[in-house]
Design a protein around this motif. Structure first.
Motif, PDB file in Angstrom:
ATOM      1  N   MET A   1      44.766  52.901  11.948  1.00 31.13           N
ATOM      2  CA  MET A   1      44.244  51.360  11.973  1.00 31.13           C
ATOM      3  C   MET A   1      42.310  51.571  12.731  1.00 31.13           C
ATOM      4  O   MET A   1      42.703  52.079  13.500  1.00 31.13           O
ATOM      5  CB  MET A   1      45.518  50.531  12.891  1.00 31.13           C
ATOM      6  CG  MET A   1      45.054  49.162  12.789  1.00 31.13           C
ATOM      7  SD  MET A   1      46.574  48.166  13.464  1.00 31.13           S
ATOM      8  CE  MET A   1      47.990  49.212  12.618  1.00 31.13           C
ATOM      9  N   MET A   2      42.125  50.475  12.095  1.00 30.90           N
ATOM     10  CA  MET A   2      40.379  50.881  12.333  1.00 30.90           C
ATOM     11  C   MET A   2      40.590  49.577  13.445  1.00 30.90           C
ATOM     12  O   MET A   2      41.069  48.626  13.043  1.00 30.90           O
ATOM     13  CB  MET A   2      39.332  50.685  11.180  1.00 30.90           C
ATOM     14  CG  MET A   2      38.191  50.740  11.736  1.00 30.90           C
ATOM     15  SD  MET A   2      37.601  51.902  12.288  1.00 30.90           S
ATOM     16  CE  MET A   2      37.671  53.124  11.033  1.00 30.90           C
ATOM     17  N   VAL A   3      39.859  49.258  14.787  1.00 27.65           N
ATOM     18  CA  VAL A   3      39.169  48.596  15.438  1.00 27.65           C
ATOM     19  C   VAL A   3      38.075  47.970  14.453  1.00 27.65           C
ATOM     20  O   VAL A   3      37.099  48.595  14.678  1.00 27.65           O
ATOM     21  CB  VAL A   3      39.006  48.975  16.733  1.00 27.65           C
ATOM     22  CG1 VAL A   3      38.460  48.178  17.665  1.00 27.65           C
ATOM     23  CG2 VAL A   3      39.870  49.225  17.532  1.00 27.65           C
ATOM     24  N   THR A   4      37.238  47.249  14.755  1.00 24.79           N
ATOM     25  CA  THR A   4      36.598  45.614  13.877  1.00 24.79           C
ATOM     26  C   THR A   4      35.491  46.324  15.771  1.00 24.79           C
ATOM     27  O   THR A   4      35.965  46.211  16.854  1.00 24.79           O
ATOM     28  CB  THR A   4      36.619  45.003  13.712  1.00 24.79           C
ATOM     29  OG1 THR A   4      37.304  43.518  14.515  1.00 24.79           O
ATOM     30  CG2 THR A   4      38.014  44.422  12.269  1.00 24.79           C
ATOM     31  N   GLN A   8      39.030  43.727  17.035  1.00 25.82           N
ATOM     32  CA  GLN A   8      39.846  42.900  16.584  1.00 25.82           C
ATOM     33  C   GLN A   8      40.954  44.388  15.200  1.00 25.82           C
ATOM     34  O   GLN A   8      39.852  45.359  14.917  1.00 25.82           O
ATOM     35  CB  GLN A   8      39.677  41.862  14.806  1.00 25.82           C
ATOM     36  CG  GLN A   8      39.029  41.093  15.714  1.00 25.82           C
ATOM     37  CD  GLN A   8      38.501  39.615  15.551  1.00 25.82           C
ATOM     38  OE1 GLN A   8      37.735  40.481  13.762  1.00 25.82           O
ATOM     39  NE2 GLN A   8      38.608  38.468  14.758  1.00 25.82           N
ATOM     40  N   VAL A   9      41.764  44.673  15.523  1.00 27.76           N
ATOM     41  CA  VAL A   9      43.074  45.000  14.576  1.00 27.76           C
ATOM     42  C   VAL A   9      43.540  43.928  13.739  1.00 27.76           C
ATOM     43  O   VAL A   9      44.034  42.667  14.517  1.00 27.76           O
ATOM     44  CB  VAL A   9      43.712  46.762  14.695  1.00 27.76           C
ATOM     45  CG1 VAL A   9      43.187  46.871  15.712  1.00 27.76           C
ATOM     46  CG2 VAL A   9      44.678  45.479  16.094  1.00 27.76           C
ATOM     47  N   THR A  10      43.626  44.406  12.732  1.00 27.69           N
ATOM     48  CA  THR A  10      45.444  43.799  11.299  1.00 27.69           C
ATOM     49  C   THR A  10      46.542  44.771  11.998  1.00 27.69           C
ATOM     50  O   THR A  10      47.125  46.301  11.431  1.00 27.69           O
ATOM     51  CB  THR A  10      44.750  44.155  10.215  1.00 27.69           C
ATOM     52  OG1 THR A  10      43.701  43.697   9.863  1.00 27.69           O
ATOM     53  CG2 THR A  10      46.544  43.138   9.213  1.00 27.69           C
ATOM     54  N   LEU A  37      51.591  47.331  24.532  1.00 22.09           N
ATOM     55  CA  LEU A  37      52.847  46.998  23.849  1.00 22.09           C
ATOM     56  C   LEU A  37      52.295  45.385  23.022  1.00 22.09           C
ATOM     57  O   LEU A  37      51.167  44.708  24.000  1.00 22.09           O
ATOM     58  CB  LEU A  37      53.951  46.764  25.117  1.00 22.09           C
ATOM     59  CG  LEU A  37      54.919  45.931  24.344  1.00 22.09           C
ATOM     60  CD1 LEU A  37      55.841  46.597  23.258  1.00 22.09           C
ATOM     61  CD2 LEU A  37      55.798  45.258  25.259  1.00 22.09           C
ATOM     62  N   VAL A  38      52.682  45.264  22.365  1.00 22.31           N
ATOM     63  CA  VAL A  38      52.272  43.734  21.865  1.00 22.31           C
ATOM     64  C   VAL A  38      53.428  42.771  21.328  1.00 22.31           C
ATOM     65  O   VAL A  38      54.590  43.596  20.190  1.00 22.31           O
ATOM     66  CB  VAL A  38      51.567  44.150  19.899  1.00 22.31           C
ATOM     67  CG1 VAL A  38      51.157  43.070  19.474  1.00 22.31           C
ATOM     68  CG2 VAL A  38      50.417  44.770  20.657  1.00 22.31           C
TER      69      VAL A  38
END
Length: 75
Positions: A1-4, A8-10, A37-38
């Motif tokens: 996953m890429m961080v903008t 931000q991440v999706t 943890l989300v």
């Protein structure tokens, strides 16, 4: 996953669906060691409720409702 560049991440759709996270949902982040943890926020007031509470009682205009309505209508 890429961080903008905005940080931000999706969150993957399958995970959003499992957690019941949709547009406008509040989420909590917690650091556990080198992991994050989300979780869907529960019981916490929504962003709109927090803003409304912060603004409550700040209306100190000495105008009547009719005067305010005349201003908004351009009378």
């Amino acid at each position: 996953m890429m961080v903008t560049d905005k940080g931000q991440v999706t969150i993957p759709k399958a995970l959003r669906d499992r957690l019941g996270i949709g547009p406008g949902s509040e989420v909590d982040f917690e650091q556990q060691g080198d992991a994050i943890l989300v979780r869907k926020a529960t019981g916490a007031p929504s962003r709109g409720a927090r803003i409304a509470e912060r603004l409550r009682g700040r209306g100190d205009v000495s105008m009547s409702t009719d005067e305010i309505m005349a201003l908004t209508r351009g009378d």
